[in-house]
Design a protein around this motif. Structure first.
Motif, PDB file in Angstrom:
ATOM      1  N   ALA A 223      81.666  75.938  61.638  1.00  0.00           N
ATOM      2  CA  ALA A 223      81.970  76.551  62.911  1.00  0.00           C
ATOM      3  C   ALA A 223      81.229  75.877  64.149  1.00  0.00           C
ATOM      4  O   ALA A 223      81.724  75.581  65.332  1.00  0.00           O
ATOM      5  N   SER A 224      79.844  75.560  63.679  1.00  0.00           N
ATOM      6  CA  SER A 224      79.028  74.817  64.943  1.00  0.00           C
ATOM      7  C   SER A 224      79.701  73.357  65.199  1.00  0.00           C
ATOM      8  O   SER A 224      79.700  73.186  66.370  1.00  0.00           O
ATOM      9  N   ASN A 225      80.374  72.745  64.404  1.00  0.00           N
ATOM     10  CA  ASN A 225      81.044  71.427  64.632  1.00  0.00           C
ATOM     11  C   ASN A 225      82.095  71.797  65.635  1.00  0.00           C
ATOM     12  O   ASN A 225      82.209  70.724  66.454  1.00  0.00           O
ATOM     13  N   ILE A 226      82.768  72.694  65.433  1.00  0.00           N
ATOM     14  CA  ILE A 226      83.809  73.043  66.459  1.00  0.00           C
ATOM     15  C   ILE A 226      83.201  73.027  67.786  1.00  0.00           C
ATOM     16  O   ILE A 226      83.763  72.705  68.650  1.00  0.00           O
ATOM     17  N   LEU A 227      82.396  73.993  67.774  1.00  0.00           N
ATOM     18  CA  LEU A 227      81.819  74.355  69.206  1.00  0.00           C
ATOM     19  C   LEU A 227      81.157  73.143  69.939  1.00  0.00           C
ATOM     20  O   LEU A 227      81.449  72.952  70.936  1.00  0.00           O
ATOM     21  N   LYS A 228      80.639  72.483  69.023  1.00  0.00           N
ATOM     22  CA  LYS A 228      80.263  70.919  69.574  1.00  0.00           C
ATOM     23  C   LYS A 228      81.406  70.081  70.098  1.00  0.00           C
ATOM     24  O   LYS A 228      81.330  69.538  71.195  1.00  0.00           O
ATOM     25  N   ASN A 229      82.480  70.050  69.388  1.00  0.00           N
ATOM     26  CA  ASN A 229      83.627  69.452  69.763  1.00  0.00           C
ATOM     27  C   ASN A 229      84.210  69.944  71.359  1.00  0.00           C
ATOM     28  O   ASN A 229      84.606  69.282  72.023  1.00  0.00           O
ATOM     29  N   PHE A 230      83.899  71.408  71.378  1.00  0.00           N
ATOM     30  CA  PHE A 230      84.386  71.783  72.909  1.00  0.00           C
ATOM     31  C   PHE A 230      83.114  71.884  73.911  1.00  0.00           C
ATOM     32  O   PHE A 230      82.976  72.608  74.716  1.00  0.00           O
ATOM     33  N   ASN A 231      81.968  71.229  73.425  1.00  0.00           N
ATOM     34  CA  ASN A 231      80.759  71.203  74.311  1.00  0.00           C
ATOM     35  C   ASN A 231      80.108  72.552  74.759  1.00  0.00           C
ATOM     36  O   ASN A 231      79.732  72.783  75.691  1.00  0.00           O
ATOM     37  N   ILE A 232      80.117  73.413  73.410  1.00  0.00           N
ATOM     38  CA  ILE A 232      79.613  74.862  73.587  1.00  0.00           C
ATOM     39  C   ILE A 232      78.151  74.591  72.736  1.00  0.00           C
ATOM     40  O   ILE A 232      78.374  74.461  71.628  1.00  0.00           O
ATOM     41  N   SER A 233      77.259  74.723  73.424  1.00  0.00           N
ATOM     42  CA  SER A 233      76.070  74.416  72.704  1.00  0.00           C
ATOM     43  C   SER A 233      75.024  75.710  72.802  1.00  0.00           C
ATOM     44  O   SER A 233      74.055  75.601  71.986  1.00  0.00           O
ATOM     45  N   ASN A 234      75.268  76.670  73.739  1.00  0.00           N
ATOM     46  CA  ASN A 234      74.351  77.524  73.847  1.00  0.00           C
ATOM     47  C   ASN A 234      74.787  78.881  73.080  1.00  0.00           C
ATOM     48  O   ASN A 234      75.808  79.493  73.523  1.00  0.00           O
ATOM     49  N   TYR A 235      73.968  78.974  71.749  1.00  0.00           N
ATOM     50  CA  TYR A 235      74.811  79.988  71.192  1.00  0.00           C
ATOM     51  C   TYR A 235      73.605  80.476  70.082  1.00  0.00           C
ATOM     52  O   TYR A 235      72.618  79.616  69.651  1.00  0.00           O
ATOM     53  N   LEU A 236      73.709  81.809  69.621  1.00  0.00           N
ATOM     54  CA  LEU A 236      72.742  82.621  68.565  1.00  0.00           C
ATOM     55  C   LEU A 236      73.354  82.120  67.417  1.00  0.00           C
ATOM     56  O   LEU A 236      74.550  81.904  67.070  1.00  0.00           O
ATOM     57  N   ASN A 237      72.411  82.325  66.235  1.00  0.00           N
ATOM     58  CA  ASN A 237      73.201  82.210  64.787  1.00  0.00           C
ATOM     59  C   ASN A 237      72.219  83.229  64.041  1.00  0.00           C
ATOM     60  O   ASN A 237      71.138  82.823  63.743  1.00  0.00           O
ATOM     61  N   ILE A 238      72.789  84.265  63.360  1.00  0.00           N
ATOM     62  CA  ILE A 238      71.891  85.159  62.474  1.00  0.00           C
ATOM     63  C   ILE A 238      72.103  84.536  61.041  1.00  0.00           C
ATOM     64  O   ILE A 238      71.346  85.438  60.441  1.00  0.00           O
ATOM     65  N   GLU A 239      72.681  83.630  60.991  1.00  0.00           N
ATOM     66  CA  GLU A 239      72.387  82.889  59.519  1.00  0.00           C
ATOM     67  C   GLU A 239      72.721  84.085  58.343  1.00  0.00           C
ATOM     68  O   GLU A 239      71.770  84.093  57.558  1.00  0.00           O
ATOM     69  N   ALA A 240      73.737  85.020  58.377  1.00  0.00           N
ATOM     70  CA  ALA A 240      73.832  86.273  57.505  1.00  0.00           C
ATOM     71  C   ALA A 240      74.497  85.520  56.312  1.00  0.00           C
ATOM     72  O   ALA A 240      75.056  86.509  55.569  1.00  0.00           O
ATOM     73  N   ARG A 241      74.490  84.471  55.940  1.00  0.00           N
ATOM     74  CA  ARG A 241      75.255  84.214  54.595  1.00  0.00           C
ATOM     75  C   ARG A 241      74.978  84.676  53.604  1.00  0.00           C
ATOM     76  O   ARG A 241      73.718  84.904  53.237  1.00  0.00           O
ATOM     77  N   ALA A 242      75.682  85.155  52.590  1.00  0.00           N
ATOM     78  CA  ALA A 242      75.504  85.768  51.340  1.00  0.00           C
ATOM     79  C   ALA A 242      75.013  84.904  50.473  1.00  0.00           C
ATOM     80  O   ALA A 242      75.596  83.881  50.456  1.00  0.00           O
ATOM     81  N   SER A 243      74.121  85.545  49.574  1.00  0.00           N
ATOM     82  CA  SER A 243      73.593  84.488  48.428  1.00  0.00           C
ATOM     83  C   SER A 243      74.861  84.279  47.538  1.00  0.00           C
ATOM     84  O   SER A 243      75.155  83.089  47.178  1.00  0.00           O
ATOM     85  N   SER A 244      75.653  85.119  47.358  1.00  0.00           N
ATOM     86  CA  SER A 244      76.917  85.044  46.420  1.00  0.00           C
ATOM     87  C   SER A 244      78.008  85.009  47.186  1.00  0.00           C
ATOM     88  O   SER A 244      77.974  85.002  48.314  1.00  0.00           O
ATOM     89  N   PHE A 245      79.092  84.971  46.527  1.00  0.00           N
ATOM     90  CA  PHE A 245      80.526  84.895  47.481  1.00  0.00           C
ATOM     91  C   PHE A 245      80.704  86.482  47.726  1.00  0.00           C
ATOM     92  O   PHE A 245      82.089  86.772  48.167  1.00  0.00           O
ATOM     93  N   ARG A 246      79.922  87.572  47.585  1.00  0.00           N
ATOM     94  CA  ARG A 246      80.440  88.775  47.640  1.00  0.00           C
ATOM     95  C   ARG A 246      80.606  89.326  49.099  1.00  0.00           C
ATOM     96  O   ARG A 246      79.758  89.234  49.697  1.00  0.00           O
ATOM     97  N   ILE A 247      81.778  89.758  49.181  1.00  0.00           N
ATOM     98  CA  ILE A 247      82.247  90.238  50.703  1.00  0.00           C
ATOM     99  C   ILE A 247      81.209  91.196  51.125  1.00  0.00           C
ATOM    100  O   ILE A 247      80.969  91.258  52.372  1.00  0.00           O
ATOM    101  N   SER A 248      81.131  92.125  50.237  1.00  0.00           N
ATOM    102  CA  SER A 248      80.350  93.483  50.706  1.00  0.00           C
ATOM    103  C   SER A 248      79.053  92.927  51.155  1.00  0.00           C
ATOM    104  O   SER A 248      78.559  93.503  52.251  1.00  0.00           O
ATOM    105  N   GLN A 249      78.354  91.881  50.579  1.00  0.00           N
ATOM    106  CA  GLN A 249      77.080  91.608  50.643  1.00  0.00           C
ATOM    107  C   GLN A 249      77.073  90.936  51.921  1.00  0.00           C
ATOM    108  O   GLN A 249      76.202  91.197  53.199  1.00  0.00           O
ATOM    109  N   LEU A 250      78.013  89.856  52.294  1.00  0.00           N
ATOM    110  CA  LEU A 250      78.193  89.504  53.703  1.00  0.00           C
ATOM    111  C   LEU A 250      78.408  90.150  54.768  1.00  0.00           C
ATOM    112  O   LEU A 250      77.775  90.148  55.933  1.00  0.00           O
ATOM    113  N   LEU A 251      79.409  91.176  54.598  1.00  0.00           N
ATOM    114  CA  LEU A 251      79.600  92.072  55.564  1.00  0.00           C
ATOM    115  C   LEU A 251      78.389  93.043  56.149  1.00  0.00           C
ATOM    116  O   LEU A 251      78.198  92.811  57.171  1.00  0.00           O
ATOM    117  N   SER A 252      77.689  93.423  54.992  1.00  0.00           N
ATOM    118  CA  SER A 252      76.361  94.210  55.383  1.00  0.00           C
ATOM    119  C   SER A 252      75.338  93.352  56.217  1.00  0.00           C
ATOM    120  O   SER A 252      74.560  93.922  56.994  1.00  0.00           O
TER     121      SER A 252
END
Ligand SMILES: CC(=O)N[C@@H]1[C@@H](OP(=O)(O)OP(=O)(O)OC[C@H]2O[C@@H](n3ccc(=O)[nH]c3=O)[C@H](O)[C@@H]2O)O[C@H](CO)[C@@H](O)[C@@H]1O
Length: 369
Positions: free
Chosen positions: A43-72
């Motif tokens: 996602a950040s590479n895409i924003l760079k493509n479009f010269n969008i550099s000003n954004y926050l990132n909450i880095e909420a990646r789940a440790s596993s691939f569990r959707i419910s963990q990522l959602l919460s």
């Protein structure tokens, strides 16, 4: 007006970039873009493509691939930003875990939610899973719905969404494609340094990443690709891997000994457009590529059981082939051998819009201020 735009995945970044650029142009709007961390690198590479550099990132990646963990994680990660910024609108896109989490975080904080790419339905809650469920849930609590097509609008009306809260805009991926092709037509921007596309060959571009294709689906797709190259020595295949190892590892294992198949890492957006523009046929289970290809006059064989893009099927520019090995081989071979079949699938105008969806979205939001 203050807008908080939520981005999780690569396609959300591609499809919201034109909207962010349009929001940023308007002096009466303050837009805050926030990555969730679902696909940070892509996602950040895409924003760079479009010269969008000003954004926050909450880095909420789940440790596993569990959707419910990522959602919460995402919902909790957005809370402090929502409390601090108190936006008037939370803007989400499509059907991913990040889109649903962003929508629920807004809803739980009594902030209006606006949904871009609203109303896509297959009518089958298990395919695509979990996207069909995610987008229905988002539609049930969003205040504004930006439907790409009239068909998407009717899907929302059938779910009792009020007509005055819906705007048919076209799909913003066409805005992104037009923006990008303007930029990429200046060949100097290409960083594509992968295997050369040889004009004396028939070239096929392949991507596959849908959860419902993990395992047997991707296995059958790869076996079909091996069979096609076995039969057709004048064919080169470019397989652009997804970043999810559950989609990439099996493909690498099955294809890596086939010298007619070029296995590529996930491509920068401009380089992927270069590939789409320069191949003959596209095989994919992607949603966005089904919408982009008609603008590039490329036939698409969709390796899924169902699609929420009936407009492109009706227009004849995409065909559903599923993940049955024999059917993939047959339909691909037909397009390679039968120029009439091929011509029938190369389409004049794109049913997914005119490249002005972002403008329509922003003026609609301003009219609701
Ligand atoms: C059920 C469904 O259909 N859901 C979709 C899913 O998105 P998707 O299926 O389109 O996802 P991908 O295929 O990953 O992305 C595709 C984009 O990426 C570009 N691309 C591709 C390969 C590469 O190497 N480099 C690239 O740049 C490519 O040109 C295109 O624009 O979720 C979105 C978000 O909610 C939804 O909007 C969308 O309906």
């Amino acid at each position: 007006m203050k807008v908080l735009t939520i981005i999780g995945t690569r396609p959300e970044a591609i499809k919201l970039a034109p909207v962010i650029l349009e929001l940023n142009k308007n002096p009466n709007i303050e837009n805050i873009t926030c990555l969730t961390g679902q696909h940070t690198d892509l996602a950040s590479n895409i924003l760079k493509n479009f010269n969008i550099s000003n954004y926050l990132n909450i880095e909420a990646r789940a440790s596993s691939f569990r959707i419910s963990q990522l959602l919460s994680n995402i919902i909790m990660g957005l809370e402090p930003i929502l409390n601090e910024q108190r936006p008037d609108i939370v803007l989400v896109h499509g059907d991913t875990t990040s889109s649903l989490a962003g929508c629920l975080a807004g809803f739980y904080n009594k902030i209006d939610v606006a949904h871009v790419e609203a109303g896509l339905r297959t009518g089958n809650i298990s395919s695509p899973w979990p996207e069909e469920g995610n987008r229905k849930l988002i539609s049930s609590v969003s205040k504004y719905h930006f439907a790409p097509t009239e068909k998407s609008r009717l899907n929302l009306i059938n779910e009792n969404v009020s007509d005055e809260s819906i705007l048919v805009t076209g799909n913003t991926v066409i805005d992104a494609l037009f923006l990008a092709t303007k930029i990429t037509d200046d060949e100097s921007v290409f960083s594509y340094s992968g295997p050369k596309i040889r004009k004396n060959k028939k070239n096929i571009l392949v991507t596959s990443h849908r959860r419902e294709n993990f395992g047997d689906g991707i296995k059958n797709i790869c076996l079909a690709l091996n069979e096609i190259t076995e039969m057709k020595k004048d064919v080169d295949i470019f397989y652009a891997l997804h970043s999810n190892p559950l989609a990439a590892d099996l493909a690498k294992e099955i294809l890596n000994k086939n010298n007619q198949i070029k296995i590529l890492s996930p491509q920068d957006y401009f380089d992927f457009i270069y590939l789409m523009k320069n191949v003959d046929i596209i095989l994919t289970d992607s949603g966005g590529i089904q919408e982009e290809a008609p603008s590039l006059n490329k036939p698409v064989l969709v390796m899924r059981q169902f699609t929420e893009r009936p407009e492109a099927v009706d227009a004849g520019c995409i065909e559903i082939v599923g993940t049955n090995k024999q059917r993939i081989v047959e339909k691909t071979t037909e397009l390679l051998e039968n120029s009439a079949s091929y011509q029938k699938m190369t389409y004049g105008s794109n049913p997914y819009g005119d490249g002005h969806a972002a403008k329509r979205i922003v003026s609609f939001l301003m009219s609701r201020k």
